[in-house]
Design an enzyme around this catalytic site. Structure first.
Site, PDB file in Angstrom:
ATOM      1  N   ASP A 197       6.970 -11.368  31.347  1.00  0.00           N
ATOM      2  CA  ASP A 197       6.911 -10.631  30.087  1.00  0.00           C
ATOM      3  C   ASP A 197       5.477 -10.708  29.564  1.00  0.00           C
ATOM      4  O   ASP A 197       4.976 -11.796  29.265  1.00  0.00           O
ATOM      5  CB  ASP A 197       7.907 -11.246  29.093  1.00  0.00           C
ATOM      6  CG  ASP A 197       8.101 -10.381  27.856  1.00  0.00           C
ATOM      7  OD1 ASP A 197       7.882  -9.152  27.940  1.00  0.00           O
ATOM      8  OD2 ASP A 197       8.482 -10.936  26.807  1.00  0.00           O
ATOM      9  N   GLU A 257       0.853 -14.737  26.789  1.00  0.00           N
ATOM     10  CA  GLU A 257       0.670 -14.475  25.358  1.00  0.00           C
ATOM     11  C   GLU A 257      -0.700 -15.023  24.951  1.00  0.00           C
ATOM     12  O   GLU A 257      -1.133 -16.051  25.476  1.00  0.00           O
ATOM     13  CB  GLU A 257       1.826 -15.164  24.589  1.00  0.00           C
ATOM     14  CG  GLU A 257       1.755 -15.173  23.096  1.00  0.00           C
ATOM     15  CD  GLU A 257       1.550 -13.824  22.455  1.00  0.00           C
ATOM     16  OE1 GLU A 257       2.352 -12.910  22.652  1.00  0.00           O
ATOM     17  OE2 GLU A 257       0.534 -13.673  21.751  1.00  0.00           O
ATOM     18  N   ASN A 297      -4.591 -14.042  28.710  1.00  0.00           N
ATOM     19  CA  ASN A 297      -4.782 -12.612  28.502  1.00  0.00           C
ATOM     20  C   ASN A 297      -4.268 -11.900  29.755  1.00  0.00           C
ATOM     21  O   ASN A 297      -4.820 -12.062  30.846  1.00  0.00           O
ATOM     22  CB  ASN A 297      -6.278 -12.353  28.285  1.00  0.00           C
ATOM     23  CG  ASN A 297      -6.573 -10.890  28.036  1.00  0.00           C
ATOM     24  OD1 ASN A 297      -5.768 -10.008  28.338  1.00  0.00           O
ATOM     25  ND2 ASN A 297      -7.748 -10.638  27.481  1.00  0.00           N
ATOM     26  N   ASP A 308       0.943  -4.546  20.877  1.00  0.00           N
ATOM     27  CA  ASP A 308       0.156  -4.222  19.675  1.00  0.00           C
ATOM     28  C   ASP A 308      -0.362  -2.797  19.803  1.00  0.00           C
ATOM     29  O   ASP A 308      -0.926  -2.427  20.837  1.00  0.00           O
ATOM     30  CB  ASP A 308      -1.017  -5.205  19.541  1.00  0.00           C
ATOM     31  CG  ASP A 308      -0.533  -6.616  19.222  1.00  0.00           C
ATOM     32  OD1 ASP A 308       0.540  -6.751  18.609  1.00  0.00           O
ATOM     33  OD2 ASP A 308      -1.221  -7.577  19.612  1.00  0.00           O
ATOM     34  N   LYS A 354      -6.707   2.443  16.015  1.00  0.00           N
ATOM     35  CA  LYS A 354      -8.062   2.998  15.868  1.00  0.00           C
ATOM     36  C   LYS A 354      -8.649   3.325  17.232  1.00  0.00           C
ATOM     37  O   LYS A 354      -8.524   2.511  18.172  1.00  0.00           O
ATOM     38  CB  LYS A 354      -8.975   1.965  15.184  1.00  0.00           C
ATOM     39  CG  LYS A 354      -8.707   1.798  13.722  1.00  0.00           C
ATOM     40  CD  LYS A 354      -9.760   0.878  13.122  1.00  0.00           C
ATOM     41  CE  LYS A 354      -9.425   0.544  11.691  1.00  0.00           C
ATOM     42  NZ  LYS A 354     -10.112  -0.635  11.222  1.00  0.00           N
ATOM     43  N   ASP A 368       8.326   0.892  19.465  1.00  0.00           N
ATOM     44  CA  ASP A 368       8.878   1.714  18.379  1.00  0.00           C
ATOM     45  C   ASP A 368       7.808   2.647  17.828  1.00  0.00           C
ATOM     46  O   ASP A 368       8.014   3.308  16.811  1.00  0.00           O
ATOM     47  CB  ASP A 368       9.489   0.839  17.269  1.00  0.00           C
ATOM     48  CG  ASP A 368       8.548  -0.252  16.802  1.00  0.00           C
ATOM     49  OD1 ASP A 368       7.345  -0.183  17.112  1.00  0.00           O
ATOM     50  OD2 ASP A 368       9.013  -1.188  16.114  1.00  0.00           O
TER      51      ASP A 368
END
Ligand SMILES: C[S@@+](CC[C@H](N)C(=O)[O-])C[C@H]1O[C@@H](n2cnc3c(N)ncnc32)[C@H](O)[C@@H]1O
Length: 293
Positions: A93, A118, A146, A171, A175, A207
């Protein structure tokens, strides 16, 4: 008229009053709702009962994946020190957040090993504490890494087949100047393509429509020939929005014409997914299967 202290309702005063008199804060109704949703989503991960990491260490909302220490290539681990059976199929994951998705997956599907990557160290420390407390430490492991830097090395050194890779609610980095921070980049797509066993799955969901489309399009652009889309994708908003992309350059129907999966095909939600569903937000999901060649 005397006014009892507890009758004051000055904004912020509640906190001051609680500190002054050491009154424990009651959970807000939102916190109660979230806890109930959590307990319903992962009945096998009852974290309320675990005596682990309650240090209250602050977890930053966002960490810049380009920060220096996250660019340094780490040595591949000795997998025999991490997993009891390092040749089991692996689920990975990427951007796993708090980690309940992997912990619950391991309880439900014990025939795999589970690895979470993570970039927020406190989440990793806590997730590994939870894994130990649930007696899953030889099967579920979290690494501070990373994904864009470490994934290739990690997966090339893993002794078993790579069965499932998930990228869930990454995330968004809206921008333009920050889009290079998004996790799904061409090199990551290549790594996933090289690592997955034939028949292995890549599952992505968000989402945010723009983010889901960007992930799907990136995989299609750099590895379309290596994946099949699965039956069951329903016509979704992307069909209308992407109608100009419904035919790929080689005349094949483009993945945008497949729409999105209505339900989570893995059957275990992530933390963000639980919140999105509670808030009745749409979720855009894609499942891809690695072809034999
Ligand atoms: C919005 S959260 C979603 C967490 C979880 N997947 C979920 O669905 O609840 C995205 C997570 O990805 C992590 N992340 C962002 N970029 C990453 C990267 N390059 N490698 C590993 N993790 C990353 C962030 O720290 C954050 O915890």
């Amino acid at each position: 008229m005397r006014i009892a202290l507890h009758q004051f309702s000055i904004p912020g005063f509640g906190i001051a009053r609680r500190r002054l008199f050491a009154i424990p804060a009651l959970p807000s109704s939102r916190e109660v709702l979230i806890r109930e949703a959590h307990n319903a989503a992962w009945p096998e991960v009852n974290l309320d009962t675990l005596q682990v990491n309650k240090s209250g260490r602050r977890v930053r909302q966002h960490v810049n994946p380009f920060k220096e220490e996250l660019q340094v290539l780490i040595d591949s681990p000795d997998w025999t020190q991490i997993f009891h059976q390092p040749s089991l199929p692996l689920t990975v994951d990427l951007g796993c957040g708090p980690g309940r998705f992997l912990l619950a997956s391991a309880k439900r599907f014990p025939a795999n090993n589970y690895l979470g990557l993570e970039i927020r160290q406190p989440l990793i420390d806590r997730a590994n504490d939870w894994s130990r407390a649930m007696e899953l430490a030889g099967q579920v492991h979290f690494i501070y890494a990373n994904a864009n830097v470490q994934l290739s090395n990690l997966l090339r050194s893993y002794p078993g087949p790579v069965d499932l890779i998930t990228i869930q609610f990454p995330d968004p980095h809206y921008k333009t100047k920050h889009k290079k921070r998004r996790i799904v980049q061409p090199a990551l797509v290549q790594t996933i393509k090289d690592a997955l066993r034939p028949g292995g799955r890549l599952f992505m969901q968000s989402d945010v429509l723009e983010v889901a489309e960007a992930m799907r399009d990136e995989v299609e652009a750099f590895a379309a020939a290596a994946f099949d889309t699965v039956q069951g994708h329903l016509p979704g908003p992307s069909q209308e929005m992407d109608s100009n992309r419904s035919m790929a350059a080689d005349g094949q129907r483009a993945w945008s014409a497949c729409g999105w999966l209505a339900d989570n095909p893995i059957g275990v939600p992530t933390e963000r997914e639980v919140v999105s569903l509670e808030l009745k937000l749409p979720v855009y999901r894609v499942l891809l299967i690695r072809k034999d060649h």
